[in-house]
Write a protein that holds these residues in place. Structure first.
Motif, PDB file in Angstrom:
ATOM      1  N   VAL A  42       0.771  -1.141  -0.037  1.00  0.00           N
ATOM      2  CA  VAL A  42       0.028  -0.060  -0.010  1.00  0.00           C
ATOM      3  C   VAL A  42       0.805   1.298  -0.031  1.00  0.00           C
ATOM      4  O   VAL A  42       0.571   2.321  -0.775  1.00  0.00           O
ATOM      5  N   THR A  43       1.968   1.529   0.743  1.00  0.00           N
ATOM      6  CA  THR A  43       2.843   2.388   0.695  1.00  0.00           C
ATOM      7  C   THR A  43       3.478   2.554  -0.544  1.00  0.00           C
ATOM      8  O   THR A  43       3.532   3.778  -1.110  1.00  0.00           O
ATOM      9  N   ILE A  44       3.980   1.433  -1.255  1.00  0.00           N
ATOM     10  CA  ILE A  44       4.544   1.828  -2.630  1.00  0.00           C
ATOM     11  C   ILE A  44       3.647   2.202  -3.527  1.00  0.00           C
ATOM     12  O   ILE A  44       3.903   3.076  -4.295  1.00  0.00           O
ATOM     13  N   PHE A  52       1.531   6.622  -7.238  1.00  0.00           N
ATOM     14  CA  PHE A  52       0.624   7.307  -7.807  1.00  0.00           C
ATOM     15  C   PHE A  52       0.469   8.627  -7.132  1.00  0.00           C
ATOM     16  O   PHE A  52      -0.554   9.267  -7.281  1.00  0.00           O
ATOM     17  N   GLY A  53       1.193   8.938  -6.120  1.00  0.00           N
ATOM     18  CA  GLY A  53       1.081  10.243  -5.605  1.00  0.00           C
ATOM     19  C   GLY A  53      -0.171  10.362  -4.478  1.00  0.00           C
ATOM     20  O   GLY A  53      -0.500  11.715  -4.486  1.00  0.00           O
ATOM     21  N   ILE A  54      -0.550   9.545  -4.061  1.00  0.00           N
ATOM     22  CA  ILE A  54      -1.578   9.466  -2.896  1.00  0.00           C
ATOM     23  C   ILE A  54      -1.080   9.877  -1.628  1.00  0.00           C
ATOM     24  O   ILE A  54      -0.226   8.732  -1.004  1.00  0.00           O
ATOM     25  N   PRO A  55      -1.389  10.403  -0.776  1.00  0.00           N
ATOM     26  CA  PRO A  55      -1.060  10.445   0.646  1.00  0.00           C
ATOM     27  C   PRO A  55      -1.318   9.437   1.408  1.00  0.00           C
ATOM     28  O   PRO A  55      -1.987   8.501   1.088  1.00  0.00           O
ATOM     29  N   ASP A  56      -0.138   9.014   2.335  1.00  0.00           N
ATOM     30  CA  ASP A  56      -0.465   7.799   3.219  1.00  0.00           C
ATOM     31  C   ASP A  56      -1.712   7.936   4.153  1.00  0.00           C
ATOM     32  O   ASP A  56      -2.033   6.625   4.373  1.00  0.00           O
ATOM     33  N   MET A  73      -4.424   6.566   1.744  1.00  0.00           N
ATOM     34  CA  MET A  73      -4.223   4.759   1.648  1.00  0.00           C
ATOM     35  C   MET A  73      -4.335   4.240   2.823  1.00  0.00           C
ATOM     36  O   MET A  73      -5.032   3.100   2.817  1.00  0.00           O
ATOM     37  N   GLY A  74      -4.408   4.848   4.028  1.00  0.00           N
ATOM     38  CA  GLY A  74      -4.726   4.091   5.193  1.00  0.00           C
ATOM     39  C   GLY A  74      -6.216   3.999   5.395  1.00  0.00           C
ATOM     40  O   GLY A  74      -6.607   3.282   6.085  1.00  0.00           O
ATOM     41  N   GLY A 131      -8.482  -3.689   4.024  1.00  0.00           N
ATOM     42  CA  GLY A 131      -7.829  -4.884   4.010  1.00  0.00           C
ATOM     43  C   GLY A 131      -7.932  -5.526   5.542  1.00  0.00           C
ATOM     44  O   GLY A 131      -7.805  -6.729   5.757  1.00  0.00           O
ATOM     45  N   THR A 132      -7.738  -4.554   6.382  1.00  0.00           N
ATOM     46  CA  THR A 132      -7.548  -5.119   7.865  1.00  0.00           C
ATOM     47  C   THR A 132      -9.098  -5.365   8.456  1.00  0.00           C
ATOM     48  O   THR A 132      -9.083  -6.065   9.780  1.00  0.00           O
TER      49      THR A 132
END
Length: 308
Positions: free
Chosen positions: A161-163, A168-172, A175-176, A183-184
């Motif tokens: 997810v971090t990669i 794609f230039g999406i902030p962490d 994605m979190g 996913g979790t």
């Protein structure tokens, strides 16, 4: 005393039920009476749920009754006369599907089996199957091994997810709250779905709330504690608090609206409540993404990208 209860009561209680009713008399202590009364209430509630679903307990060949446990509800054939139960053959469909060496017959199940075969094979050869008699005593090994695999898969998921977010230039944070959260939360969703189908709506709702409390307090507390006390004693973990304040406000508002919706729906789980919470999640997601992309206010610096 148990024999007297069994012979004098019109419903003809079974031995365990009669024993419970004997143990709520004044012959026993208050704690024992309270525990047995609680057990009677639980059994009666389960009986009412089974009656509402059209399911009843069937007698086995040795005279005992088959207990309904862990969602294994026995089904009876309405064409069979009362008191005569046909032996039910075992149905190893699920076990065959989870086996890396058995190909399912259905076309959809076969496609799933081919797609997930490497994972099924890896887990099948490393985790003991406690449902088999020879592995019953190794349940703790199964638990620890499964927990280890969850940790490995979680690490790989966070890394991927971090990669992807960096590519794609999406902030962490985005994605979190989207991919990583989904996913979790899939295991929690499956657990809530299973218990809701069994009629245990209160357990499904409490699982959703309790799992998130566990994630916040334990899932964050343990790694932060290890980082600041074991790995680098006395250090601190810095977080982006500006965007986090808005996320916490949105989270508290979502929880309050969820409880309000359940209350207005008379504490019943139906399709209307499902649509309501899905709309709430979509609103929460849209506002969180817009906040992190500095639509309403400036909370995040632009991401630095390396030159090609």
């Amino acid at each position: 005393m148990v024999d007297e209860v069994m012979s004098s009561s019109p419903p003809k209680f079974s031995f365990p039920e009669a024993g419970l009713r004997v143990m709520i008399t004044n012959k026993f202590g208050p704690r024992t009476r309270l525990r047995m009364a609680s057990r009677i209430i639980i059994n009666e509630r389960q009986r009412l749920i089974n009656s509402a679903n059209g399911v009843s307990r069937k007698p086995l060949q040795n005279g005992r009754q088959e207990n309904i446990k862990n969602g294994n509800v026995p089904m009876e054939n309405p064409e069979d006369p009362p008191g005569e139960q046909q032996p039910q053959p075992p149905q190893p469909v699920e076990a065959a599907f989870l086996s890396p060496f058995s190909v399912p017959e259905a076309r959809g199940d076969k496609a799933k089996w081919v797609f997930t075969w490497p994972l099924i094979f890896l887990l099948g050869v490393t985790i003991p199957n406690c449902s088999k008699p020879r592995w019953e005593k190794f349940f703790m090994v199964t638990f620890l091994t499964a927990t280890l695999w969850i940790a490995v898969f979680s690490y790989l998921m966070v890394w991927l997810v971090t990669i992807i977010g960096y590519t794609f230039g999406i902030p962490d944070v985005i994605m979190g709250i989207t991919f990583l959260a989904a996913g979790t939360s899939v295991p929690d969703c499956m657990a809530s779905l299973i218990v809701a189908r069994q009629g245990l709506g209160d357990m499904a709702v409490s699982n959703t709330i309790g799992s998130n409390v566990f994630d916040i307090l334990v899932g964050l507390g343990i790694p932060w504690g290890l980082q600041t006390m074991v790995i680098n004693y006395g250090s601190t973990v810095k977080i982006n608090s500006r965007g986090l304040v808005y996320s916490v406000v949105l989270l508290l508002g979502s929880v309050a609206l969820t409880v309000l919706g359940i209350h207005l729906n008379k504490w019943r789980l139906d399709w209307k409540l499902g649509v309501y919470v899905l709309v709430l999640y979509a609103i929460f997601l849209c506002f969180s993404i817009m906040i992190e992309f500095n639509v309403f206010t400036f909370v995040n610096l632009p991401m630095c990208r390396e030159d090609d």
